[in-house]
Design an enzyme around this catalytic site. Sequence first.
Site, short mmCIF file in Angstrom:
data_model
loop_
_atom_site.label_atom_id
_atom_site.label_comp_id
_atom_site.label_asym_id
_atom_site.label_seq_id
_atom_site.Cartn_x
_atom_site.Cartn_y
_atom_site.Cartn_z
N GLU A 80 0.59 -1.26 0.01
CA GLU A 80 0.02 -0.03 0.08
C GLU A 80 0.85 1.24 -0.21
O GLU A 80 0.37 2.20 -0.66
CB GLU A 80 -0.87 0.09 1.31
N SER A 114 -47.03 -32.64 39.71
CA SER A 114 -46.62 -32.98 40.96
C SER A 114 -45.46 -32.61 41.48
O SER A 114 -44.81 -32.97 42.43
CB SER A 114 -46.84 -34.38 40.95
#
Length: 803
Positions: free
Chosen positions: A90, A470
């Site tokens: 770059e 239950s």
Amino acid sequence: MRMIARFFAFLFGTATLVGLLGAAVAGYVVWHYSQDLPDHAQLAKYEPPVTTRVHAADGTLLAEYARERRLYLPIQAMPKLLIAAYISAEDKNFYKHGGVDPEGIARAIIRGKAAGGRQQGASTITQQVAKNFFLTPEQSLDRKIKEALLAFRLESTFSKDKILELYLNQIFLGGGNYGVAAAALNYFGKSVHELTIAEVAYLAALPKAPSTYHPINNREAAVTRRNYVIDRMVENGYITREDGNAARAEPLVVIFRQLSPNSYAAGFFAEEVRRDLAERYGSKKLYEGGLSVRSTLDPKLQIYARKALSDGLVRFDEARGWRGTTDKIPPTGDWGAQLAEMPTLTDIDPWRLAVVLSVDDSQAQIGLQPAKLGGGQIDRKRETGVITAESARVFPRKRLREALNSGDVVYVEPIDTKPGQYRLRQVPEVSGALVAMDPHTGRVKAMVGGFSFDKSEFNRATQALRQVGSSFKPIVYATALDNGYTPSSIILDEPIEVDQGAGQEVWRPENYDGKSTGPHTLRYGIEHSKNLMTVRLARDIGMPLVAEYAKRFGIYDDMLPVLAMSLGAGETTVLRMTAAYSMLANGGRRIRPTLIDRIQDRWGATIYRHDERQCKECAAEGWTGQDEPRLVDKRERVIDPMSAYQMVSIMEGVITRGTATVVKPLGRTLAGKTGTTNDAKDVWFVGFSPDLAVGVYLGYDKPRSLGNSATAGQYAAPVFRDFMREALAGKPNLSFRVPPGIKFIRVNFANGQRTSAGDPQAILEPFKPNTAPPESYSFGTAASGGAAQGGASPVGSTTGGLY
């Protein structure tokens, strides 16, 4: 001479005038474009959006949440090879220029004019930082001028290393990856320090055009650009020619990281964590805040939990027969390409999607769904197998030719002992949930909220409110034990009528089997889940008191104090029920169930911790003979520890000789309670070992009966058993912790009275001080001369009686 002098004077004057005019114009341009330039100094406080990461309890990465996949990495932590690759690709003069590179501009102009020359941008890394942070990507002279001005300002404000750090963490590198750390992880499955020359060169090739250099879709262009970067690295002296040639020769191999909670069958768990984080901090901090979350998940237990629940759901579903399939594709031609496009559940491994190629009475030939490769490509390999008539018999009442047709798309599961053979499978209609929790801390070790998270994200462990049946009875009995009753107190198991007030029918509850058996101990009522005994007990102690205990245990926030609630008519979640039973297992300490152990912000500071215990002595610099540090536990008690232990002992009997004897073959110290609702629409089992509590629920999402004879002992308890078999394998068989003050008395479990060791119905029953049954009993009164059996006086007193 004079003419020559005048000519040069004229040139000098003209040049000066032009220079001054140019300077004025340049000054004006700088002034004009500087008026609305953004404040570049704000980059000093730059906090980019960073991925939030969720880890399991063992540190395994479980999930990531982000709008931009980014892991911020300071420049000091970046390897020199990676930096060299980006500078070569770059901006080779990055450490020399002042923000704009005249040499790079000239080179770009010359190469742009050269026929067939490689196009090269002139923007420096500093200019790219200016554009990425402050400007738009439009191609215009105005934007380029602003970009250059900002680049000069950045260079005057920040060091080169800081500018490079900003660049390498901000750039988009394709595939949703921002910054080099995330790209290295998601393209190659590596940290930046593990990358090779060829790999760093490929990452450095991406900023120019990530989609153009896609490693799968545009492999040739990607390799060409990668090799160009390698050549620049050689040219700039960062690597040797030999290393460069070797890197160029390497194939471009990417390993797209497939991070998914489904790897640990933890989709429901991870989504629950995500919702929790969003509620605590909001979506912005969740997706951009870079939180590090240590969850409570145990990956091994999670896999065991998923298998145990899915096996239980499949067992139930298969017993009801093959429902057939509605998905079809032509079984000729390239069936693999069509099958690969069919949606499939990714979290039900080892099940696979398959198409029936042909079928007869003895077997069905099938083709298996090909794998999808990176970039959306499909594996060209085609796998086939067979479903034999024998392996399809898991579905009753269907012959193979009746069940399947050519072109049917079905799920199959490989048979481990028979390569190439598969079992026919179908996704169950019934659903359920399982939660495994540390009863001492509330840490959720495993959570499964249904058969498949891909099929339905609705979490039945935390979002489904279902009747508990239950399984609520232990709360009623624990309330009684905490208020004067003993495990040997006698309660009538006989019909009872409840007046529900004006305009209401008289309620006549019944036992599951429709029978009544007379007076029995409180223990018997739980072990055999007697409804009549429970209603009578709840009426005696008062439903407002039961409602208070239900709130203490966290089952309901505000329970309606009516007798029907004593039989579990109320609705709650599996997570809440498991937490409630955990409080019995841990001796009565309140716990807060949690899926998150600790949260740290992006800088590593702890902003949340579940464990609130304090350790003041833990900060000592060293040991100088002092006592070991002690953790201060300020959690409140929801029930007396002796009452809690008595309830635990009674629930051990549920497994030993009650409604959950299917769990008994494990040979482990376990306690729990079954729960079956009216018409068997829901079945539960909640139980625990000394250090692990587990809640299981099965039922249809749209409630309907599981069958006339369905019970929790038949369907829910086996899921608990299968999970505990794996979860406790290799661990010592510990006993439940007995609190100080408990006294064990040998009694007959049928009538609750003292007995001898030779009695086949003898058990050691835990009693609180001064509540044990007397050693002898007197009949009649002193006035009538009644004598105590054995001539001994009673020892202690009993709160037993007929209720």
